[in-house]
Design an enzyme around this catalytic site. Structure first.
Site, short mmCIF file in Angstrom:
data_model
loop_
_atom_site.label_atom_id
_atom_site.label_comp_id
_atom_site.label_asym_id
_atom_site.label_seq_id
_atom_site.Cartn_x
_atom_site.Cartn_y
_atom_site.Cartn_z
N ARG A 120 6.22 6.16 -8.66
CA ARG A 120 6.48 5.25 -7.54
C ARG A 120 7.56 4.22 -7.82
NH1 ARG A 120 0.38 3.60 -6.17
NH2 ARG A 120 0.26 3.86 -8.42
N CYS A 153 -1.45 7.38 1.41
CA CYS A 153 -2.43 8.39 0.99
C CYS A 153 -2.98 9.01 2.26
CB CYS A 153 -3.54 7.75 0.16
SG CYS A 153 -4.82 8.94 -0.35
N GLU A 158 3.53 9.24 -1.06
CA GLU A 158 2.30 10.03 -1.14
C GLU A 158 2.02 10.51 -2.55
OE1 GLU A 158 -1.06 11.50 -0.22
OE2 GLU A 158 0.10 11.11 1.60
N GLY A 159 0.77 10.28 -2.98
CA GLY A 159 0.33 10.80 -4.26
C GLY A 159 1.10 10.23 -5.43
N ASP A 162 2.92 8.77 -12.80
CA ASP A 162 3.25 7.96 -11.62
C ASP A 162 4.77 7.91 -11.48
OD1 ASP A 162 3.53 5.85 -9.70
OD2 ASP A 162 1.60 5.03 -10.31
N HIS A 221 0.83 -1.20 0.00
CA HIS A 221 0.00 0.00 0.00
C HIS A 221 0.87 1.25 0.00
CE1 HIS A 221 -3.93 1.96 0.90
NE2 HIS A 221 -3.17 2.88 1.47
#
Length: 421
Positions: A334, A250, A292-293, A332, A247
């Protein structure tokens, strides 16, 4: 598991002399060594420059707060941590992946045991700090109490105690980047990676371009927290089921319950699946990453919220990712390619229930060599009304795959090991 700590003058640890302009010696790191003594400790201290063998410093982004505390006189600049009674409450590893320089490149697998592995060096004055801490705790969320009330979860008195208190083992992990490994994982040249990191942090770490001998960076970013539900020893047991939810942070949803996305509902659903799996005799793992985000940051995320809502026609699925890219330049950041490292640190080789439909996560995990038996989507009744735009946008963009991705072989394995649907 660990050889006896030894003096840096003995032959298990190699010393190297840098050119006079650097004026110091440091312990050479041999990334991927199975023995922490031969691998060498991660030393990001600012107390003794002659001991440093990495770029950056410990504590990630919190190093700036440490500097403020020193500057204001509230913290002694020469403080060294007293590690008495701070050792892990449970043993994790070692696992074969710890000795594979390609499997783990973004964290230090020995980060939780430095107090034991490097005790002799610590006593000699080396400021060696843990980058992983493991403890036990309870967590309680209103949604879990609701799941108990509706009969989806039970209070068994061991994993889930009275009142919905969930017993967990949790580990906090700071990032430790092996730059050659990061470059290889991202398929870029190490020299390009180092220069780009240097340029896009405003020259914060000149050693990136002046010290090619230093192969490890302690980046000033957030780390991750791992929550283990059930017996940690069952994580690597091939006869026990394992559920995993990876996860990405957020804050607005996870903490404050915003209904514009599915983050908190998916997190809770993941925890619920982990509890159910642990109560079946297996274990569950929640990996919570500070990204985050989509690693774009909360300011960028809120700017995108405004842009989406103010556009002609209001918030629409067809413009969901486009508006993000207009603000951030990319959809994105990440880089899920680095995410499986923590799963390898835990010794995971197979996941029975991956609570995610993200192809980015699934591909990163499976391409790293971990088998995924079943992918679990969030139930429709847990999706907030305002989050439907997000769901439809991800469907249209091919962000995730519909269905549970079950092969006949996988289905037979699930049934054979007693896993429920």
């Amino acid at each position: 598991m660990v050889s006896q700590p030894i003096s840096p003058k003995q032959n298990h640890i190699v010393l190297t002399s840098h050119p006079p302009r650097f004026g110091h010696q440091s312990i050479v790191l041999k990334w991927g060594e199975a023995d922490p003594i031969q691998r060498g400790p991660i030393i990001g201290t600012v107390l003794n420059p002659s001991h440093r063998n990495v770029i950056g410093t410990h504590s990630g982004s919190y190093a700036v707060y440490r500097a403020l505390a020193v500057a204001s006189g509230k913290l002694q600049a020469n403080h060294r941590a007293d590690l008495t009674n701070t050792s892990p409450t449970v043993k994790i590893g070692p696992h074969p992946a710890w000795a594979d320089p390609d499997r783990i490149v973004s964290l230090d697998p020995f980060g939780a045991i430095v107090g034991d592995a490097y005790q002799n060096l610590y006593e000699q004055g080396y400021d060696i700090r843990p980058s992983i801490a493991i403890t036990k705790a309870h967590i309680n969320m209103p949604e879990l109490q609701d799941a108990i009330a509706k009969g989806r979860l039970i209070e068994d008195g061991e994993i889930m105690k009275r009142g919905g208190n969930l017993v967990v083992t949790k580990a906090a992990i700071e990032p430790v980047w092996h730059l050659p490994g990061i470059a290889k994982r991202l398929n870029v040249e190490e020299s390009i990676l180092r220069r780009t990191l240097f340029e896009h942090t405003g020259g914060m770490f000149p050693d990136l371009v002046t010290r090619p001998d230093l192969k490890v960076l302690l980046p000033p970013i957030g780390g991750m927290t791992v929550y283990i539900i059930g017996d940690p020893d069952t994580i690597t047991d091939p006869d026990k089921p394992l559920a995993v939810r990876v996860h990405d942070e957020c804050n607005g949803s996870d903490v404050f319950g915003s209904d514009i996305c599915t983050c908190r509902p998916y997190l809770v659903h993941g925890i619920e699946a982990c509890v159910q799996t642990a109560q079946e005799g297996g274990a569950g793992v929640i990996v919570y990453l500070r990204k985050e985000g989509r690693a774009l940051g909360e300011v960028t995320k809120f700017l995108v919220y405004n842009a989406r809502k103010r556009q002609e026609g209001g918030d629409r699925a067809d413009a969901y990712f486009a508006r993000t890219e207009c603000v951030a330049g990319v959809q994105d950041m990440r880089f899920q390619e680095l995410m499986p490292d923590v799963l390898h640190w835990l010794g995971i080789t197979r996941i029975d229930r991956l609570v995610s439909m993200s192809d980015l996560k699934y591909n990163a995990i499976t391409q790293s060599g971990i088998q995924v038996i079943k992918r679990v989507a969030i139930p429709d009744d847990l999706i907030p009304a305002d989050a439907q735009v997000e769901i439809e946008a991800k469907k249209a963009a091919g962000y995730y795959t519909e269905g549970d991705v079950l092969t006949e072989e996988s289905l037979a394995e699930i049934k054979g090991r007693g896993l429920s649907d």
